[in-house]
Design a protein around this motif. Structure first.
Motif, mmCIF file in Angstrom:
data_model
loop_
_atom_site.group_PDB
_atom_site.id
_atom_site.type_symbol
_atom_site.label_atom_id
_atom_site.label_comp_id
_atom_site.label_asym_id
_atom_site.label_seq_id
_atom_site.Cartn_x
_atom_site.Cartn_y
_atom_site.Cartn_z
ATOM 1 N N THR A 130 0.841 -1.194 0.000
ATOM 2 C CA THR A 130 0.000 0.000 0.000
ATOM 3 C C THR A 130 0.875 1.243 0.000
ATOM 4 O O THR A 130 1.846 1.329 0.743
ATOM 5 C CB THR A 130 -0.914 0.002 1.248
ATOM 6 O OG1 THR A 130 -1.753 -1.161 1.192
ATOM 7 C CG2 THR A 130 -1.782 1.243 1.288
ATOM 8 N N SER A 131 0.510 2.215 -0.836
ATOM 9 C CA SER A 131 1.362 3.388 -0.985
ATOM 10 C C SER A 131 0.697 4.704 -0.614
ATOM 11 O O SER A 131 1.384 5.687 -0.366
ATOM 12 C CB SER A 131 1.852 3.493 -2.440
ATOM 13 O OG SER A 131 0.748 3.626 -3.333
ATOM 14 N N SER A 132 -0.646 4.760 -0.543
ATOM 15 C CA SER A 132 -1.273 6.068 -0.329
ATOM 16 C C SER A 132 -2.288 6.104 0.799
ATOM 17 O O SER A 132 -2.346 7.087 1.534
ATOM 18 C CB SER A 132 -1.946 6.553 -1.624
ATOM 19 O OG SER A 132 -2.949 5.632 -2.036
ATOM 20 N N GLU A 133 -3.096 5.046 1.007
ATOM 21 C CA GLU A 133 -4.200 5.189 1.949
ATOM 22 C C GLU A 133 -4.599 3.850 2.542
ATOM 23 O O GLU A 133 -4.648 2.832 1.857
ATOM 24 C CB GLU A 133 -5.409 5.797 1.208
ATOM 25 C CG GLU A 133 -6.652 5.977 2.064
ATOM 26 C CD GLU A 133 -7.847 6.443 1.243
ATOM 27 O OE1 GLU A 133 -8.438 7.476 1.583
ATOM 28 O OE2 GLU A 133 -8.191 5.772 0.245
ATOM 29 N N MET A 134 -4.893 3.860 3.859
ATOM 30 C CA MET A 134 -5.476 2.705 4.525
ATOM 31 C C MET A 134 -6.656 3.171 5.361
ATOM 32 O O MET A 134 -6.521 4.088 6.183
ATOM 33 C CB MET A 134 -4.462 1.985 5.426
ATOM 34 C CG MET A 134 -5.077 0.788 6.163
ATOM 35 S SD MET A 134 -3.905 -0.182 7.151
ATOM 36 C CE MET A 134 -3.574 0.947 8.513
ATOM 37 N N LEU A 135 -7.815 2.563 5.149
ATOM 38 C CA LEU A 135 -9.021 2.866 5.912
ATOM 39 C C LEU A 135 -9.345 1.657 6.777
ATOM 40 O O LEU A 135 -9.346 0.525 6.290
ATOM 41 C CB LEU A 135 -10.202 3.163 4.976
ATOM 42 C CG LEU A 135 -9.946 4.160 3.838
ATOM 43 C CD1 LEU A 135 -11.198 4.280 2.964
ATOM 44 C CD2 LEU A 135 -9.547 5.512 4.395
ATOM 45 N N THR A 136 -9.634 1.884 8.057
ATOM 46 C CA THR A 136 -9.919 0.789 8.975
ATOM 47 C C THR A 136 -11.178 1.099 9.765
ATOM 48 O O THR A 136 -11.228 2.105 10.471
ATOM 49 C CB THR A 136 -8.754 0.565 9.961
ATOM 50 O OG1 THR A 136 -7.548 0.400 9.228
ATOM 51 C CG2 THR A 136 -9.000 -0.659 10.814
ATOM 52 N N ALA A 137 -12.181 0.243 9.636
ATOM 53 C CA ALA A 137 -13.417 0.368 10.410
ATOM 54 C C ALA A 137 -13.453 -0.764 11.425
ATOM 55 O O ALA A 137 -13.484 -1.941 11.047
ATOM 56 C CB ALA A 137 -14.633 0.313 9.490
ATOM 57 N N GLN A 138 -13.418 -0.424 12.721
ATOM 58 C CA GLN A 138 -13.340 -1.404 13.803
ATOM 59 C C GLN A 138 -14.583 -1.271 14.690
ATOM 60 O O GLN A 138 -14.586 -0.519 15.667
ATOM 61 C CB GLN A 138 -12.072 -1.177 14.635
ATOM 62 C CG GLN A 138 -10.771 -1.315 13.873
ATOM 63 C CD GLN A 138 -10.431 -2.765 13.581
ATOM 64 O OE1 GLN A 138 -11.135 -3.688 13.988
ATOM 65 N NE2 GLN A 138 -9.337 -2.980 12.876
#
Length: 334
Positions: A130-138
């Motif tokens: 991954t180079s630009s964005e990580m979204l995490t819904a917990q």
């Protein structure tokens, strides 16, 4: 022996030979033939048009460099055009690879995984790319300490590589010190965290090209059900998951790890934004004015009010204001 340094450079041997030609208009029979070939290729010398073999004319280096520059720019332009066309040239092969038989039971663009170790290993592999964005819904309550310890170095490494990290929790985790400490570390490193009072589904999205989702298919295997996940790489579906995350994110309240103080009565604490909404409403402001004052949409205010009504068991905003006023008088809410 001449050492060629590249099409845009001149070797020491060629430089020495150029100076000899400049002063004598001749090339000694013992001269390095590779150095002469380099000068001719670069356009620094030409064979003397009227002289015998072995005589050469030295040319203006600035003009030779300008001509070489034009040649290189043309090659770069051609290479860039070829680079842009590369995906299309192998598109049919890429589609065939995407739908290849897979030992982890991949069907189309969906990969099925079982077991915590396999899921975490796959997440680490995807995050490393991954180079630009990580979204995490917990969703749910606080994450186990072991999960926080596992994800922390992995997520910090992504932040240090320039990946933008956004994480969404439920409001209830504000009471958990372990999660609060984790969030303080992450936000100090540049991550963004928010909490929501409304339910949402667990999801991880990487560069909007891959998503990790919970597998809700009924378990039909032997023994107890293991943790299961889906790795989705279908572009349209991943963008849909990301859009759902963005919608929940817009409604959520910013959290930097400050731990909420529990109320003296049962129930979850109000988030800082919910407390601001309550103060504005108590002062007589309408929902539109509250939204403008807090620089959020009316839909966000409405969502927070609905969460507050559920939290305190109120059916209307009027009943909610009454209950908040009663609790404030007893010092239950700050």
């Amino acid at each position: 022996m001449t050492h060629q340094l590249g099409p845009w450079t001149v070797s020491p041997e060629a430089r020495h030979l150029y100076l000899a030609v400049l002063h004598t208009q001749s090339v000694d029979s013992a001269a390095d033939p590779q150095a002469l070939a380099e000068l001719l290729r670069f356009g620094l010398v030409i064979a003397h048009p009227e002289g015998p073999d072995g005589r050469y004319l030295a040319l203006n280096p600035s003009e030779a460099a300008a001509q070489r520059r034009e040649i290189l720019l043309g090659q770069i332009s051609e290479a860039m055009a070829g680079t842009a066309a590369l995906p299309a040239t192998i598109q049919d092969l890429a589609i065939a690879w995407q739908y290849r038989p897979h030992q982890s039971h991949a069907t189309g663009a969906v990969e099925h995984l079982e077991g915590v170790e396999a899921i975490n290993a796959r997440i680490s592999e995807i995050l490393a790319q991954t180079s630009s964005e990580m979204l995490t819904a917990q969703p749910g309550g606080p994450r186990p300490a072991s999960s926080l310890a596992l994800s922390l170095p992995r997520d910090l490494d992504a932040l240090h590589r320039g990946v933008a990290v956004r994480t969404l929790y439920m409001d209830s985790v504000r009471m958990d010190e372990a999660t609060a400490a984790h969030v303080r570390t992450m936000t100090a490193a540049g991550a963004h965290v928010r909490t929501s009072g409304t339910a949402f589904l667990r999801a991880l999205v990487f560069d909007r090209r891959a998503a990790v989702l919970r597998d809700y298919m009924p378990w039909t295997g032997p023994g107890s059900e293991p943790q299961r996940a889906l790795i989705v790489e279908d572009e349209a579906l991943v963008h849909y998951v990301a859009a759902m995350f963005d919608r929940e994110w817009a409604r959520a309240a910013v959290w930097k790890g400050e731990r909420a103080v529990p109320p003296t009565s049962a129930g979850d604490p109000l988030t800082p934004r919910q407390q601001d909404i309550a103060r504005h409403l108590a002062a007589g402001a309408g929902q539109a004015a509250v939204a403008a004052a807090l620089q959020v949409s009316e839909r966000v205010v409405q969502g927070d009010l609905a969460a507050m009504r559920r939290m305190l068991g109120c059916n209307t905003n009027a009943a909610l204001l009454f209950e908040l006023g009663r609790r404030a008088g007893r010092g239950e809410w700050s």
